[in-house]
Design an enzyme around this catalytic site. Structure first.
Site, short mmCIF file in Angstrom:
data_model
loop_
_atom_site.label_atom_id
_atom_site.label_comp_id
_atom_site.label_asym_id
_atom_site.label_seq_id
_atom_site.Cartn_x
_atom_site.Cartn_y
_atom_site.Cartn_z
N HIS A 157 -5.19 5.25 -3.40
CA HIS A 157 -5.70 5.44 -4.76
C HIS A 157 -4.71 6.27 -5.57
O HIS A 157 -3.82 6.92 -5.01
CB HIS A 157 -7.06 6.16 -4.75
CG HIS A 157 -8.20 5.24 -4.45
ND1 HIS A 157 -8.60 4.95 -3.17
CD2 HIS A 157 -9.04 4.54 -5.27
CE1 HIS A 157 -9.62 4.12 -3.20
NE2 HIS A 157 -9.91 3.85 -4.46
N LYS A 161 -7.32 11.17 -7.72
CA LYS A 161 -8.56 11.08 -6.92
C LYS A 161 -8.73 12.34 -6.08
O LYS A 161 -7.80 12.81 -5.45
CB LYS A 161 -8.53 9.84 -6.03
CG LYS A 161 -9.84 9.61 -5.32
CD LYS A 161 -9.99 8.18 -4.83
CE LYS A 161 -11.29 7.99 -4.08
NZ LYS A 161 -12.47 8.15 -4.91
#
Ligand code: NAD
Length: 268
Positions: A157, A161
């Site tokens: 990600h 995040k």
């Protein structure tokens, strides 16, 4: 048949803007209106312009009750405490309710699930059609193989995040464990560093990468001696979550009250 009127809660948010676009592009539906929190500076702005498409001639509002009154279904990607209020309103008014807000505490989750006793509720931590298919496939593949196949899950990600592994990686892990008839908590290996010793047979391993603006990549690998099966999903843009939520909104039409998941919507 008349078009489904979709109301959007959190219309000025990242997902809200994607939802305005997805609902405008969907066949059989139109945007009835969108609401954001009182005091949001975008209030009154045209929804189409907010979403980066042509003007829709509807401004962003902050009257939630009015939005429910003119919608057949509302889609909610906001914050947990707002979603609890929206779920109560959906139950009171009988308006179908699609919710993607994450990070709910267990009491908040109960209120959302209970709304399903009075109206149609679809809830998912990931509305992407592809991810839900990958979850269902993972369960089936795990059920078909024995533990001579080691299961490893890798996700990547964007750099912002804050939690790891992702909720979707854990959902894939739960699906793999369910396919094997075990509990994920008993077999999860969530981090390896240094002298870890050999891999334990039957474990489900997780590895996490962070960087750039990656919307979300997930791969489940089933590795045996001399062969490997990989199930991979790559999200390119959050529009896929919005399209999935609009698909779920269309699915609610004519449905009986209940608390449903994307697996119900997709019949997986
Ligand atoms: P965001 O912060 O960009 O947007 C949230 C919006 O909700 C903001 O505009 C905020 O002002 C608004 N809001 C807050 N309180 C409100 C209220 N009482 N009434 C109306 N609007 C209100 O966040 P985001 O990236 O759009 O994500 C929103 C939620 O959706 C998060 O919980 C996120 O984790 C979740 N999400 C779920 C999926 C999925 O597939 N289920 C995908 C992406 C994001």
């Amino acid at each position: 048949m008349s078009e489904l009127a979709i109301g959007i809660l959190g219309g000025a948010g990242r997902m809200g803007r994607a939802l305005i676009r997805a609902a405008t592009e969907a066949k059989g539906a139109h945007v009835a209106g969108a609401v954001d929190a009182p005091g949001n500076p975008e209030r009154g702005k045209d929804l189409g312009l907010l979403a980066g498409i042509d003007a829709l001639g509807i401004g962003l509002e902050n009257d939630v009750a009015a939005l429910f009154a003119k919608s057949d279904v509302v889609i909610d990607f906001t914050v947990p405490r707002a979603s609890v209020e929206h779920a109560r309103l959906a139950a009171e008014t009988g308006t179908a309710y699609v919710v993607g807000t994450t990070g709910l505490e267990s009491g908040q989750q109960t209120i959302i699930a209970d709304a399903g006793q009075r109206t149609v509720v679809v809830q998912a931590a990931n509305f992407s059609l592809g991810v839900n298919l990958a979850i269902a496939l993972t369960e089936r593949v795990a059920a078909a193989l024995d533990d001579s196949f080691d299961i490893e899950i890798v996700e990547m990600h964007h750099r912002h995040k804050v939690d790891a592994p992702s909720g979707t990686a854990l959902a894939l892990g739960r699906a793999a464990a369910a396919g094997r008839g075990v509990n994920l908590d008993d077999v999860a290996d969530r981090g390896r560093d240094g002298m870890t010793g050999a891999r334990r047979r039957g474990d489900i391993g997780f590895a996490v990468l962070r960087g750039g603006n990656v919307a979300g990549d997930h791969t489940v690998t089933f590795a045996a001696d001399d062969e490997r099966i990989e199930i991979t999903h790559k999200a390119g843009d959050r529009i896929i979550f919005a399209r999935g939520a609009v698909h779920a909104a269309l699915w609610t039409a004519g449905r009986k009250a209940g608390h449903y998941s994307m697996r119900d919507v997709l019949e997986l």
